[in-house]
Design an enzyme around this catalytic site. Structure first.
Site, short mmCIF file in Angstrom:
data_model
loop_
_atom_site.label_atom_id
_atom_site.label_comp_id
_atom_site.label_asym_id
_atom_site.label_seq_id
_atom_site.Cartn_x
_atom_site.Cartn_y
_atom_site.Cartn_z
N LEU A 157 35.93 44.36 43.84
CA LEU A 157 35.91 42.91 43.93
C LEU A 157 36.91 42.37 42.92
CD1 LEU A 157 33.21 43.87 45.23
CD2 LEU A 157 32.22 41.70 44.49
N MET A 158 38.00 41.80 43.41
CA MET A 158 39.16 41.47 42.59
C MET A 158 39.32 39.96 42.45
SD MET A 158 41.93 42.40 40.92
CE MET A 158 42.16 44.12 41.34
N LYS A 170 27.28 35.01 43.20
CA LYS A 170 27.52 36.44 43.05
C LYS A 170 26.78 37.25 44.11
CE LYS A 170 30.29 36.57 39.47
NZ LYS A 170 29.86 37.12 38.17
N GLY A 203 34.09 44.00 37.78
CA GLY A 203 34.56 44.02 36.40
C GLY A 203 33.57 43.42 35.42
N GLN A 235 25.83 37.68 34.02
CA GLN A 235 25.97 39.11 33.74
C GLN A 235 24.95 39.63 32.73
OE1 GLN A 235 30.13 39.84 32.77
NE2 GLN A 235 30.83 38.73 34.58
N CYS A 240 64.82 36.54 43.72
CA CYS A 240 64.21 37.86 43.59
C CYS A 240 64.99 38.81 44.50
CB CYS A 240 62.73 37.86 43.95
SG CYS A 240 62.38 37.53 45.69
#
Length: 484
Positions: A185-186, A267, A289, A298, A457
């Site tokens: 999960l990013m 969450k 994370g 958390q 770029c």
């Protein structure tokens, strides 16, 4: 250039079948990653060492090979060597002298020899003889075993002699592809990028799942950092980037869930969605994370409540890690600058969030949530291989391109600092500024609004994407520089 690759020590204590499997996978990964630099790269060897050889001599290519191997899971260290047939002791002295003669005068040194195979001599006998001869023939100041200024290193394997030029440290861990797959999960911040790296370093193939809570800039930023992590540490495997539109889910929570429980419910919804996506992809493990009590959602009671919505194994590699240690590791692996410049998004901000939420209360709050909203988000999820994520995102983006910069234009080189340093952009008569793509969104407002800026770029994809975003943000003085 010839390299000897030493595998991660934990691999060498595996049973013979597992050990061979891991080393075969590592050899395959090396070929995959280095073939882009040298189509004829040779990778051989068995058991505990692999040998990599290229006939190319371009310094940039050789440096690229070294950099890629140093970032590859499964490698403990690798040595750049010169290989010779094994001769007598005087021949060994001559070979070592050829490589170290210019370095030894006036130096206190030692000789280190590693040996494998059957020989009539010991490693220590080689070290003593070669050391005494090099000291006498090369004008060295002396021999010191504990703290030498210079170490002459060699390896003898059966009837081959390897004189070692340099030694490079690897990542350690297990080869990617030798173990299972995971879905990370990013969010793009410090924690999730470091967690992804830790899992990849351990040899687990890592797919990325992003929940977009609102904002094109945030999605683009997470895609960029996911692509960076994959390219640097995991490009031996093709993995997916999953983007799940979560704006409607967030809106449903904000409208119907009690303020103090919104964080835990969000969450839980993310974990439900990630589990459904993992099930679709036949992945059994989720990675986050999170660290103990870093934020209100958390705490251990809340994490337990969050995990209860899935049967998947949830790994938290950072669970007992201090925030500063996480930031330090992000800096080391190259994701810190991405995290620092990650665009802000409007998330769930509770006035008095619950740190010890009760299961009955959370489940009651979720009865007021329309689960069809979550289903729609999953139906609209977009999956693309991470190697194509940036190109795919930029396919239908159209902005004005300029082939030739004019007086008064400012070219903004948005490439990664490594590329800017390796190949600086110089355009005669035109001002060139460097501003990496990951910092562009947050720092463009600092530039002079009366000047015209041309983004540059290599491929033109990143410059188009960022120009398009800046234009949508109301900046009219942005175009793309694409020299013919």
């Amino acid at each position: 250039m010839k390299l000897i690759v030493k595998v991660f020590p934990e691999i060498t204590i595996k049973s013979p079948p597992v050990r061979k499997k891991f080393i075969r996978q590592l050899a395959k990964n090396i070929r995959t990653v280095l073939r882009e630099l040298d189509a004829d790269i040779v990778v051989g060897g068995v058991w505990d060492n692999l040998e990599v050889e290229t006939r190319l001599t371009d310094p940039k290519i050789l440096q690229g090979i070294t950099e890629r191997l140093s970032c590859m899971p499964g490698i403990n260290q690798f040595l750049q060597v010169a290989e010779y047939p094994l001769g007598d002791f005087d021949d060994i002295v001559a070979k070592c002298k050829a490589h170290y003669e210019d370095l030894l005068p006036g130096k206190v040194f030692s000789v280190r020899c590693k040996r494998a195979g059957r020989h009539t001599f010991t490693s220590m006998e080689v070290e003593r003889y070669v050391g005494s001869q090099l000291r006498r023939q090369c004008g060295a100041a002396g021999i010191e075993l504990k703290q030498p200024e210079l170490v002459v290193r060699m390896e003898i394997r059966d009837q081959r002699l390897f004189v070692i030029h340099s030694q490079h440290q690897g990542l350690g861990g297990y080869p990617l592809g030798a173990l299972e797959q995971t879905l990370v999960l990013m969010s793009g911040g410090f924690d999730s990028t470091v967690a992804a790296y830790q899992i990849m370093r351990r040899g687990l193939v890592t797919h990325f799942c992003f929940f977009n809570l609102g904002g094109r800039a945030h999605e683009l930023g997470v895609m960029e950092v996911a692509h960076f992590i994959w390219k640097k540490y995991g490009s031996s495997q093709r993995v997916l980037f999953v983007s799940v539109p979560f704006e409607e889910v967030l809106g449903e929570i904000l409208q119907n869930v009690d303020d103090s429980h919104m964080g835990v419910v969000l969450k839980r919804m993310m974990l439900r969605a990630a589990s459904a996506m993992a099930e679709r992809l036949e992945i059994d493990v989720l990675v986050t994370g999170e660290a103990i009590s870093q934020v209100s959602s958390q705490t251990l009671p809340n994490l337990s409540l969050i995990d209860s919505v899935t049967d998947k194994l949830v790994l938290r590699p950072l669970i007992a890690t201090d925030k500063q240690d996480i930031v330090n590791l992000a800096t080391k692996i190259g994701t810190a600058e991405f995290a620092r410049h990650m665009p802000e998004y409007c998330g769930v901000i509770s006035v008095n969030p619950k740190t010890h939420a009760k299961r009955n209360r959370v489940e009651h709050e979720e009865t007021r949530f329309d689960m069809a909203v979550l289903d729609r988000a999953l139906e609209r999820a977009r999956l693309v291989t991470v190697d194509q994520v940036i190109d795919d995102l930029g396919q239908h983006v159209e902005v004005e391109e300029v082939q030739q910069a004019l007086a008064g234009h400012v070219i903004v080189d948005i490439r990664h600092p490594d590329a800017q340093e390796d190949q600086p952009l110089h355009v005669p008569g035109i001002e060139v500024q460097t501003l990496p793509f990951y910092a562009l969104n947050s720092r463009f407002k600092e530039l002079d609004g009366n000047r015209q800026y041309l983004l540059y770029c290599d491929k033109g994809v990143m410059s188009r994407l960022h120009a398009h975003h800046l234009l949508s943000e109301g900046y009219a003085n942005v175009r793309v520089y694409r020299p013919s």
